[in-house]
Design an enzyme around this catalytic site. Structure first.
Site, PDB file in Angstrom:
ATOM      1  N   ARG A  52     -10.843   6.342   8.024  1.00 56.75           N
ATOM      2  CA  ARG A  52     -11.014   7.783   7.812  1.00 56.75           C
ATOM      3  C   ARG A  52      -9.777   8.335   7.107  1.00 56.75           C
ATOM      4  O   ARG A  52      -9.855   9.193   6.246  1.00 56.75           O
ATOM      5  CB  ARG A  52     -11.248   8.526   9.140  1.00 56.75           C
ATOM      6  CG  ARG A  52     -11.234  10.042   8.949  1.00 56.75           C
ATOM      7  CD  ARG A  52     -11.761  10.885  10.107  1.00 56.75           C
ATOM      8  NE  ARG A  52     -11.653  10.331  11.413  1.00 56.75           N
ATOM      9  CZ  ARG A  52     -10.510  10.235  12.130  1.00 56.75           C
ATOM     10  NH1 ARG A  52      -9.365  10.672  11.635  1.00 56.75           N
ATOM     11  NH2 ARG A  52     -10.523   9.701  13.321  1.00 56.75           N
ATOM     12  N   TYR A 105     -23.156  28.254  -7.699  1.00 55.44           N
ATOM     13  CA  TYR A 105     -24.075  27.218  -7.215  1.00 55.44           C
ATOM     14  C   TYR A 105     -24.650  27.699  -5.886  1.00 55.44           C
ATOM     15  O   TYR A 105     -23.916  28.198  -5.029  1.00 55.44           O
ATOM     16  CB  TYR A 105     -23.285  25.917  -7.043  1.00 55.44           C
ATOM     17  CG  TYR A 105     -24.066  24.823  -6.391  1.00 55.44           C
ATOM     18  CD1 TYR A 105     -25.100  24.189  -7.060  1.00 55.44           C
ATOM     19  CD2 TYR A 105     -23.779  24.420  -5.094  1.00 55.44           C
ATOM     20  CE1 TYR A 105     -25.828  23.184  -6.450  1.00 55.44           C
ATOM     21  CE2 TYR A 105     -24.502  23.408  -4.478  1.00 55.44           C
ATOM     22  CZ  TYR A 105     -25.525  22.797  -5.163  1.00 55.44           C
ATOM     23  OH  TYR A 105     -26.232  21.802  -4.561  1.00 55.44           O
ATOM     24  N   ASP A 178     -14.455  25.055  -9.736  1.00 53.20           N
ATOM     25  CA  ASP A 178     -15.479  24.029  -9.580  1.00 53.20           C
ATOM     26  C   ASP A 178     -15.785  23.499 -10.977  1.00 53.20           C
ATOM     27  O   ASP A 178     -16.373  24.185 -11.808  1.00 53.20           O
ATOM     28  CB  ASP A 178     -16.722  24.647  -8.915  1.00 53.20           C
ATOM     29  CG  ASP A 178     -17.831  23.621  -8.672  1.00 53.20           C
ATOM     30  OD1 ASP A 178     -17.902  22.624  -9.417  1.00 53.20           O
ATOM     31  OD2 ASP A 178     -18.635  23.840  -7.752  1.00 53.20           O
ATOM     32  N   LYS A 203     -22.725  14.502  -9.588  1.00 63.01           N
ATOM     33  CA  LYS A 203     -23.222  14.897 -10.914  1.00 63.01           C
ATOM     34  C   LYS A 203     -22.608  14.000 -11.999  1.00 63.01           C
ATOM     35  O   LYS A 203     -22.805  12.810 -11.959  1.00 63.01           O
ATOM     36  CB  LYS A 203     -22.955  16.379 -11.122  1.00 63.01           C
ATOM     37  CG  LYS A 203     -23.273  17.261  -9.890  1.00 63.01           C
ATOM     38  CD  LYS A 203     -24.753  17.281  -9.528  1.00 63.01           C
ATOM     39  CE  LYS A 203     -25.035  17.879  -8.147  1.00 63.01           C
ATOM     40  NZ  LYS A 203     -24.524  19.226  -7.930  1.00 63.01           N
TER      41      LYS A 203
HETATM   42  C1  LIG Z   1     -24.183  20.041  -6.768  1.00 61.23           C
HETATM   43  C2  LIG Z   1     -23.087  21.020  -6.843  1.00 61.23           C
HETATM   44  C3  LIG Z   1     -22.269  21.274  -5.734  1.00 61.23           C
HETATM   45  C4  LIG Z   1     -22.505  20.635  -4.380  1.00 61.23           C
HETATM   46  O1  LIG Z   1     -22.307  19.267  -4.392  1.00 61.23           O
HETATM   47  P1  LIG Z   1     -23.101  18.214  -3.461  1.00 61.23           P
HETATM   48  O2  LIG Z   1     -22.579  16.910  -3.917  1.00 61.23           O
HETATM   49  O3  LIG Z   1     -24.572  18.414  -3.722  1.00 61.23           O
HETATM   50  O4  LIG Z   1     -22.765  18.537  -2.050  1.00 61.23           O
HETATM   51  C5  LIG Z   1     -21.232  22.177  -5.896  1.00 61.23           C
HETATM   52  N1  LIG Z   1     -21.011  22.795  -7.068  1.00 61.23           N
HETATM   53  C6  LIG Z   1     -21.793  22.587  -8.145  1.00 61.23           C
HETATM   54  C7  LIG Z   1     -21.505  23.323  -9.406  1.00 61.23           C
HETATM   55  C8  LIG Z   1     -22.848  21.697  -8.068  1.00 61.23           C
HETATM   56  O5  LIG Z   1     -23.633  21.505  -9.135  1.00 61.23           O
END
Ligand SMILES: *Cc1c(COP(=O)(O)O)cnc(C)c1O
Length: 383
Positions: A52, A105, A178, A203
């Site tokens: 962890r 998001y 982000d 992504k």
């Molecule tokens: C998908 C996404 C998230 C969240 O991520 P997860 O891996 O689904 O928990 C946060 N910000 C953006 C811009 C995203 O596209």
């Protein structure tokens, strides 16, 4: 040549990834172990005690992401939301106030409105492409964090990272970016003044729609230390196999992003000329409101294209159900093309809130297939 001066593609393949000292394995092994033999009481062999806290596969990913974002310290999590939650609880206390994008998001908005708010962390949605509006929201009450996505999801508005870093820092707040939509290949927020970068590595970083993961990269060691403490204390870490998949994805990030951008540009111009399309939202288009800022801070404009259907919500939903190469699915950033209706899918949780999205909107995550097949598919789906 110092390692810091190596090019992006070289770093993506080598940063944090020396051949395995024990075997010479060129690729970082998947260290599927929870614990590590110690050489004496309180003498862990190479600093590893428990997975962890530290795991070599996760560590390689964390170092690679840190290099690609030009940060000081990086952290890999079980999901993007786990990364966001850990960051939020590291930098906010009950009574704090955060400015968030008014088209964040959906999951980020839900985290702020349904999870953080009951714990006493307040938020104000602001139009993050409008620096004056963000400054007003920051000055209206003491603010500890300005949270920005750029380009935003799903409306693809663009925030000026350098200008917002000034707005945040003048008020003594942190700027969080982000960077999921751009990926570190297209944009490096820490070099523009941001304090922390957030990723859903699910992504573009992973890039193959086969793993869920998240990451944080900090611009300074002190914040890095606090994040390390919270990552270990809260425990939402990326497992070794998931870390390995993301690490593998990063190696081809640059070439994938180039093709995502090539295909998205072709599709954006095709849609612009289509009679059934009311508006195309793509930062690469000169008429896009954020084009100039995007041109200043991004290498290219990314693989996400949104558009509004001329015939309204039902027609938009029908297009999503008629494509054959584009798969109807949530998520984005993989090699395959996806299509979705944000109003009823990814952003359904924002319905009735200030973050509601237009119901005639369709979002495309443009993959790296043969572009003519993608164009033909959209042509038939639009009818
Ligand atoms: C998908 C996404 C998230 C969240 O991520 P997860 O891996 O689904 O928990 C946060 N910000 C953006 C811009 C995203 O596209």
């Amino acid at each position: 040549m110092s390692e810091q001066h190596r090019g992006f593609e070289t770093q993506a393949i080598h940063a944090g990834q020396e051949p395995d000292p024990a075997t010479g394995a060129v690729i970082t092994p998947i260290f599927a172990t929870s614990t590590y033999a110690q050489d004496g009481v309180g003498r862990p062999r190479q600093g590893y005690e428990y997975s962890r806290t530290q795991n070599p596969t996760r560590g390689a990913l964390e170092e690679c992401l840190t290099a690609l974002e030009q940060g000081v310290r990086g952290f890999a999590f079980a999901s993007g939301m786990a990364a966001e939650d850990t960051l939020l609880r590291t930098v906010c206390r009950p009574g704090d106030h955060v400015v968030i994008p008014n088209d964040a998001y959906g999951g980020t908005y839900r985290l702020f409105s349904k999870v953080a708010q009951p714990w006493g962390v307040e938020h104000t949605p602001a139009h993050v492409s409008d620096v004056t509006a963000v400054r007003a929201a920051v000055q209206a009450r003491p603010t500890s964090v300005v949270w920005v996505e750029t380009p935003t999801n799903p409306l693809l508005s663009v925030a000026d990272i350098a200008a917002l870093a000034d707005v945040a820092h003048e008020a003594g707040a942190l700027l969080v970016v982000d960077n999921t939509f751009a990926s570190p290949y297209l944009q490096q927020p820490l070099t523009l003044g941001a304090d922390v970068v957030v990723h859903s590595t699910t992504k573009y970083c992973g890039g193959h729609s086969d793993v869920v993961g998240g990451a944080l990269v900090a611009a300074d060691a002190e914040l890095g230390e606090r994040l390390a403490f919270h990552q270990n204390s809260m425990g939402a870490v990326a497992g070794p196999f998931d870390s390995w998949l993301v690490l593998r994805g990063l190696k081809t990030l640059a070439v994938r992003m180039e093709r995502h951008c090539d295909n998205a540009e072709r599709i954006a111009s095709f849609l612009q000329a289509h009679p059934k399309v009311r508006q195309v939202l793509y930062p690469g288009l000169p008429e896009h409101a954020g084009h100039e800022v995007a041109a200043k801070q991004m290498r290219r404009y990314g693989g996400i294209v949104s558009f509004r259907h001329a015939d309204g919500a039902a027609a938009a939903a029908e297009v999503c159900e008629r494509t054959r190469v584009f798969t109807l699915a949530e998520s984005l950033g993989g090699i395959e093309s996806l299509i979705e209706h944000p109003g009823r899918m990814t952003h359904a949780s924002a319905a009735g809130s200030p973050l509601e999205v237009p119901d005639d909107l369709v979002r495309l995550s443009v993959g790296i297939e043969t572009v003519d097949d993608l164009l033909e598919d959209l042509a038939q789906a639009l009818g």
